[in-house]
Design a protein around this motif. Structure first.
Motif, PDB file in Angstrom:
ATOM      1  N   ILE A  29       3.151  -6.338  -9.760  1.00 49.27           N
ATOM      2  CA  ILE A  29       1.748  -6.202 -10.144  1.00 49.27           C
ATOM      3  C   ILE A  29       1.104  -5.123  -9.300  1.00 49.27           C
ATOM      4  O   ILE A  29       1.407  -4.973  -8.114  1.00 49.27           O
ATOM      5  N   ILE A  30       0.240  -4.344  -9.916  1.00 45.81           N
ATOM      6  CA  ILE A  30      -0.485  -3.284  -9.217  1.00 45.81           C
ATOM      7  C   ILE A  30      -1.930  -3.727  -9.029  1.00 45.81           C
ATOM      8  O   ILE A  30      -2.624  -4.062  -9.992  1.00 45.81           O
ATOM      9  N   LEU A  31      -2.365  -3.743  -7.778  1.00 51.05           N
ATOM     10  CA  LEU A  31      -3.751  -4.039  -7.449  1.00 51.05           C
ATOM     11  C   LEU A  31      -4.384  -2.743  -6.975  1.00 51.05           C
ATOM     12  O   LEU A  31      -4.147  -2.300  -5.851  1.00 51.05           O
ATOM     13  N   GLY A  32      -5.167  -2.133  -7.837  1.00 51.38           N
ATOM     14  CA  GLY A  32      -5.744  -0.839  -7.501  1.00 51.38           C
ATOM     15  C   GLY A  32      -7.066  -0.605  -8.205  1.00 51.38           C
ATOM     16  O   GLY A  32      -7.270   0.457  -8.804  1.00 51.38           O
ATOM     17  N   LEU A  71       0.831  -1.197   0.000  1.00 51.19           N
ATOM     18  CA  LEU A  71       0.000   0.000   0.000  1.00 51.19           C
ATOM     19  C   LEU A  71       0.872   1.257   0.000  1.00 51.19           C
ATOM     20  O   LEU A  71       0.614   2.217  -0.734  1.00 51.19           O
ATOM     21  N   VAL A  72       1.903   1.263   0.827  1.00 51.21           N
ATOM     22  CA  VAL A  72       2.807   2.411   0.891  1.00 51.21           C
ATOM     23  C   VAL A  72       3.514   2.610  -0.442  1.00 51.21           C
ATOM     24  O   VAL A  72       3.628   3.727  -0.954  1.00 51.21           O
ATOM     25  N   THR A  73       3.996   1.511  -1.039  1.00 47.27           N
ATOM     26  CA  THR A  73       4.691   1.602  -2.331  1.00 47.27           C
ATOM     27  C   THR A  73       3.761   2.151  -3.401  1.00 47.27           C
ATOM     28  O   THR A  73       4.163   2.986  -4.234  1.00 47.27           O
ATOM     29  N   ALA A  91      -4.997  -6.222   0.152  1.00 49.91           N
ATOM     30  CA  ALA A  91      -5.106  -4.769   0.221  1.00 49.91           C
ATOM     31  C   ALA A  91      -4.615  -4.161  -1.086  1.00 49.91           C
ATOM     32  O   ALA A  91      -3.756  -4.733  -1.769  1.00 49.91           O
ATOM     33  N   PRO A  92      -5.141  -3.003  -1.469  1.00 53.96           N
ATOM     34  CA  PRO A  92      -4.594  -2.330  -2.646  1.00 53.96           C
ATOM     35  C   PRO A  92      -3.099  -2.108  -2.461  1.00 53.96           C
ATOM     36  O   PRO A  92      -2.619  -1.844  -1.348  1.00 53.96           O
ATOM     37  N   GLY A  93      -2.360  -2.226  -3.534  1.00 51.98           N
ATOM     38  CA  GLY A  93      -0.929  -2.016  -3.388  1.00 51.98           C
ATOM     39  C   GLY A  93      -0.153  -2.404  -4.624  1.00 51.98           C
ATOM     40  O   GLY A  93      -0.694  -2.947  -5.587  1.00 51.98           O
ATOM     41  N   LYS A  94       1.110  -2.105  -4.594  1.00 55.52           N
ATOM     42  CA  LYS A  94       2.049  -2.493  -5.646  1.00 55.52           C
ATOM     43  C   LYS A  94       2.912  -3.596  -5.059  1.00 55.52           C
ATOM     44  O   LYS A  94       3.747  -3.358  -4.192  1.00 55.52           O
ATOM     45  N   TYR A  95       2.703  -4.832  -5.577  1.00 54.36           N
ATOM     46  CA  TYR A  95       3.319  -6.002  -4.982  1.00 54.36           C
ATOM     47  C   TYR A  95       4.459  -6.540  -5.856  1.00 54.36           C
ATOM     48  O   TYR A  95       4.403  -6.483  -7.086  1.00 54.36           O
TER      49      TYR A  95
END
Length: 597
Positions: free
Chosen positions: A225-228, A116-118, A202-206
């Motif tokens: 991968i971006i989950l947003g 989420l922070v990223t 959670a939304p985030g860049k993983y």
């Protein structure tokens, strides 16, 4: 009138000039000596030390509570909560981010907090942290919503950011792949081995790490991968690994009686299914580092195909050979047949054959009877036999057909002639059957090799003949005479069938015995054979009969009805009826054809 101390207010004795209670010295004035009355002073309450401490503590607590409430109301307000959340993101304080967020009523993990922070720091269009104004922050970020989620200290509202849950659908190249998100393993919502849905996250860049460890290879990959998605729609992602599975199909081209078939890799046997397929061998690196050995176990022994250094994802294998044991057995019988062929023909004696069925022996004896009757002799030797085991075909478990080239040095000639030895090649298909009673293979038929000539033949094995010359055993007398019409009819029909064989085999010598050399028919049929061979045309005799024989001086006119199938090079077939008039002449020992009309 009573007298009171002006210092402590206690009543005092009028005769004293000091207060007996507090010791205060009294100074009486002239007015006081008169009728002046001093009013009593209120006596203050005297508190003990303990009471004073308690009273001080209560006062301090009251001040602290009032100040704490004022501070808490401000600190836990929605505005301050948003400010703390943004500050935690900027400072990468993952623990505080976890405290200030929730998703579907649960806390998020540290891996999710990191993602989420990223996302917020690197992808501003997903989460805008440029403003600390709650209203602006809420309007510009649709991946989260500030909600009242209980109480702090049982007094203040507990505000947290509720995150929109995310789902990712991973398309895997093969099964048994382990995947982590920011080095954390998450449970799968759906698992179809090669298609796994993870969530909620959670939304985030993983950072996605996928790995596989198997018997044939180890492979891993890293990706981001971006989950947003603000609507919780599934995000699709293909996992790429430097490894693939390979498919095999076994084509049983010779119809071998297969008992078991498998691929051997690293001493492990991977079986073919009933359709002779191995759907997925692997995964492995397709760089030739893995070697597969196809092995087929048949009723007649084991066949091992060439090793395959696997570099492709699909292989079609062809079983077009047989075990060495079977080839050796068949070769032994074929060679024996070839040697017995020249010996039996030289002696016109079918009893010499030991490698043929009774049916074949009887057919040869019929031919030999004709030779004896008409004074036909054979002298020759077996030079070699070429066999194409790649085109061997099983008709049944105990019956095979094998193309073969028999190379002879031989001559067929009349009793009053001398042999003119020359090279002769017979291209045939041998039909062989296993005699369970005698426990050996026998020749059951030796027919023309399809529509091919010896020039089309490709040998995979060569058997050397003995090259022992067998001379003809001549009869003491000329052949017995036969009714002339019967001779003429037999010769004419033999000519018709032999001409078709000569065309199909591109070998005029097959029909030459029935045509008089240097006759008009000789030239015409040589040209006919050459012309049809050049055009790729073949023929088949459907029916042939002699309908009339009429003597014409020293010759005969023979009328025939013939039904001939013509097979064009294109594969088209055409059947036609013909009626011909042949001229037949006698040469003293027999008859032959000289012309056609």
């Amino acid at each position: 009138m009573d007298k009171y101390c002006t210092e402590c207010g206690e009543a005092i004795d009028e005769s004293l000039n000091f207060c007996q209670n507090c010791g205060h010295k009294l100074h009486a004035s002239s007015e006081q000596d008169g009728n002046t009355v001093i009013p009593p002073k209120k006596q203050p309450k005297n508190y003990t030390k303990k009471q004073k401490i308690i009273m001080g503590a209560v006062a301090a607590l009251l001040v602290f509570m009032i100040g704490g409430y004022t501070w808490g109301k401000s600190y836990f307000s929605p505005e301050k909560t948003a400010e703390r959340f943004i500050t935690a993101i900027i400072e990468e304080d993952y623990g505080k981010v976890q405290d200030l967020t929730m998703m579907q009523g649960e806390s998020i993990s540290q891996a999710e907090a990191e993602a989420l922070v990223t996302l917020a720091k690197e992808e501003a269009h997903y989460i805008n942290i440029e403003t600390t104004n709650l209203e602006d922050f809420t309007n510009q970020n649709d991946l989260m919503k500030l909600i009242d989620n209980g109480k702090h200290l049982f007094i203040f509202p507990k505000y947290q950011f509720s995150l929109v849950p995310q789902y990712v659908d991973l398309d895997l190249p093969f099964k048994d792949i382990e995947t982590t998100f920011n080095e954390e393993t998450f449970p799968a919502k759906k698992n179809d081995e090669r298609n796994i849905v993870y969530g909620p996250l959670a939304p985030g860049k993983y950072k996605i790490h996928s790995s596989y460890s198997g018997e044939l290879t180890e492979a891993e990959s890293d990706d981001v991968i971006i989950l947003g998605d603000s609507y919780s729609d599934t995000v699709y992602h293909d996992v790429q690994l430097d490894a693939e599975s390979t498919t095999f199909h076994l084509y049983n081209s010779n119809n071998s009686p297969i008992k078991n078939a498998y691929i051997e890799v690293n001493e492990q046997q991977i079986p073919f299914d009933e359709s002779m397929n191995i759907d997925a061998l692997g995964p492995m690196n397709l760089d030739g580092s893995v070697t597969a050995t196809p092995i087929i176990e048949t009723e007649w022994g084991k066949v091992t195909l060439e090793d395959i250094k696997i570099e492709e994802d699909y292989y079609e294998l062809t079983l077009n050979t047989v075990s060495k044991e079977l080839m050796d057995n068949l070769s032994e019988v074929i060679l024996l047949y070839g040697e017995e062929y020249v010996e039996a023909h030289a002696a016109n004696d079918a009893t010499i054959f030991t490698a043929v069925t009774e049916n074949v022996r009887e057919n040869f004896q019929d031919d030999f009877s004709y030779n004896i009757e008409y004074g036909k002799n054979f002298t020759g030797q077996l030079d070699k036999i070429e066999i194409n085991y790649d085109e061997l075909t099983f008709y049944e478990k105990n019956e095979v057909a094998i193309p073969a080239n028999f190379h002879f040095t031989a001559s067929t000639y009349d009793i009053d002639e001398q042999p003119d030895l020359e090279e002769r090649i017979d291209t045939v298909t041998l039909l062989m059957k296993f005699d369970s009673d005698e426990e050996k293979w026998l020749i059951d038929e030796a027919s023309s090799y399809g529509l091919f000539s010896s020039n089309d033949f490709k040998a995979t094995a060569t058997l050397e003949g003995s090259q022992e010359l067998h001379k003809a055993t001549k009869s003491a007398s000329a052949p017995a005479s036969k009714d002339m019409d019967e001779q003429i009819e037999e010769t004419t029909l033999n000519y018709i069938y032999s001409l078709v064989e000569a065309i199909n085999a591109d070998d005029y010598e097959l029909v030459r015995p029935y045509i008089k050399d240097d006759s008009p028919l000789h030239g015409m049929q040589v040209d006919l054979v050459n012309r049809l061979v050049e055009k790729g045309m073949k023929q088949e005799v459907i029916d042939a009969t002699v309908t009339n024989i009429e003597e014409d001086g020293d010759s005969w006119i023979v009328t025939t009805d013939e039904t001939i199938k013509i097979i064009y090079s294109s594969g088209k077939e055409e059947t036609s009826d013909y009626s011909w008039n042949y001229t037949v002449e006698s040469d003293g020992n027999g008859v032959s054809l000289t012309n056609i009309d």
